[in-house]
Design a protein around this motif. Sequence first.
Motif, PDB file in Angstrom:
ATOM      1  N   SER A 167       0.782  -1.275   0.076  1.00 43.00           N
ATOM      2  CA  SER A 167      -0.016  -0.037   0.049  1.00 43.00           C
ATOM      3  C   SER A 167       0.766   1.418   0.090  1.00 43.00           C
ATOM      4  O   SER A 167       1.833   1.272   0.730  1.00 43.00           O
ATOM      5  N   VAL A 168       0.627   2.149  -0.911  1.00 41.67           N
ATOM      6  CA  VAL A 168       1.361   3.425  -0.942  1.00 41.67           C
ATOM      7  C   VAL A 168       0.506   4.623  -0.019  1.00 41.67           C
ATOM      8  O   VAL A 168      -0.680   4.789  -0.403  1.00 41.67           O
ATOM      9  N   ARG A 169       1.408   5.192   0.725  1.00 45.21           N
ATOM     10  CA  ARG A 169       0.689   6.314   1.280  1.00 45.21           C
ATOM     11  C   ARG A 169       1.464   7.693   0.981  1.00 45.21           C
ATOM     12  O   ARG A 169       2.747   7.703   1.084  1.00 45.21           O
ATOM     13  N   SER A 170       0.712   8.663   0.140  1.00 46.85           N
ATOM     14  CA  SER A 170       1.521   9.676  -0.363  1.00 46.85           C
ATOM     15  C   SER A 170       0.747  11.080  -0.244  1.00 46.85           C
ATOM     16  O   SER A 170      -0.488  11.041   0.114  1.00 46.85           O
ATOM     17  N   ARG A 171       1.458  12.096  -0.312  1.00 46.66           N
ATOM     18  CA  ARG A 171       1.068  13.605  -0.162  1.00 46.66           C
ATOM     19  C   ARG A 171       1.626  14.294  -1.257  1.00 46.66           C
ATOM     20  O   ARG A 171       2.709  13.843  -1.599  1.00 46.66           O
ATOM     21  N   PRO A 172       0.867  15.102  -1.667  1.00 48.05           N
ATOM     22  CA  PRO A 172       1.459  16.115  -2.556  1.00 48.05           C
ATOM     23  C   PRO A 172       2.682  16.891  -2.114  1.00 48.05           C
ATOM     24  O   PRO A 172       2.805  17.214  -0.940  1.00 48.05           O
ATOM     25  N   LEU A 173       3.735  16.743  -3.173  1.00 47.87           N
ATOM     26  CA  LEU A 173       4.963  17.621  -2.636  1.00 47.87           C
ATOM     27  C   LEU A 173       4.844  18.969  -2.623  1.00 47.87           C
ATOM     28  O   LEU A 173       3.943  19.663  -3.419  1.00 47.87           O
TER      29      LEU A 173
END
Length: 208
Positions: free
Chosen positions: A92-98
Amino acid sequence: MTSVAVFIDYENTRFGAREVFGDPQRDPYTFGHVKPLRLALLLKQLGEKIDPARKLTAVYVYRGRPGPKSGPRAQAGSARQIDAWESQPLVSVRSRPLRYQPTAWSMGKPTAWRAEEKGIDVLMALDIAIGARDSHYDVAVVMSADSDLAPAIEVALEAGKRVETAMWWSPDHPHRKMRIPGQRLWNHQLDANRFAQVRDDTDYSPRP
């Protein structure tokens, strides 16, 4: 069965590999990338010496998500890489905008930008702490050198979970291990041979 969840701070991991095993000024930009599932399986296996019942049950990958200021190739490459990861089981990938900070101006307007990750360490810390509280795992393996994760690790330990850390290692780059006062954490020191087992030299950027 002992359920093992692996938490990977991806940019910390990638840039750490470039620093420890490569030449950041000369290596291609793909150097340092790893295959998260392969890395997680390696970390699960390394602990089987003391617990043969270990089973990998989750792999969490934390990274920033490029925006328009990074350019369309970077955005498309990142999306393709994440799709490749999430097509595999358990990942699972957890990301936020740079976020972008201007580094150069012309005629009073910014012309160049520096990308920064914001909130990734918070996401990772929350998942470690909440996962421990809700018994989503028995063992957490944390691939990061970010000392800001120490409070979340303390929460996991207080919940009765085992926490292990992992880091790249070479004799020329003896990085400091993450430490928790009053606790002994098992640290997996991954050398060049281990990196070779999990590295990913794929260029996910679309061809021009």
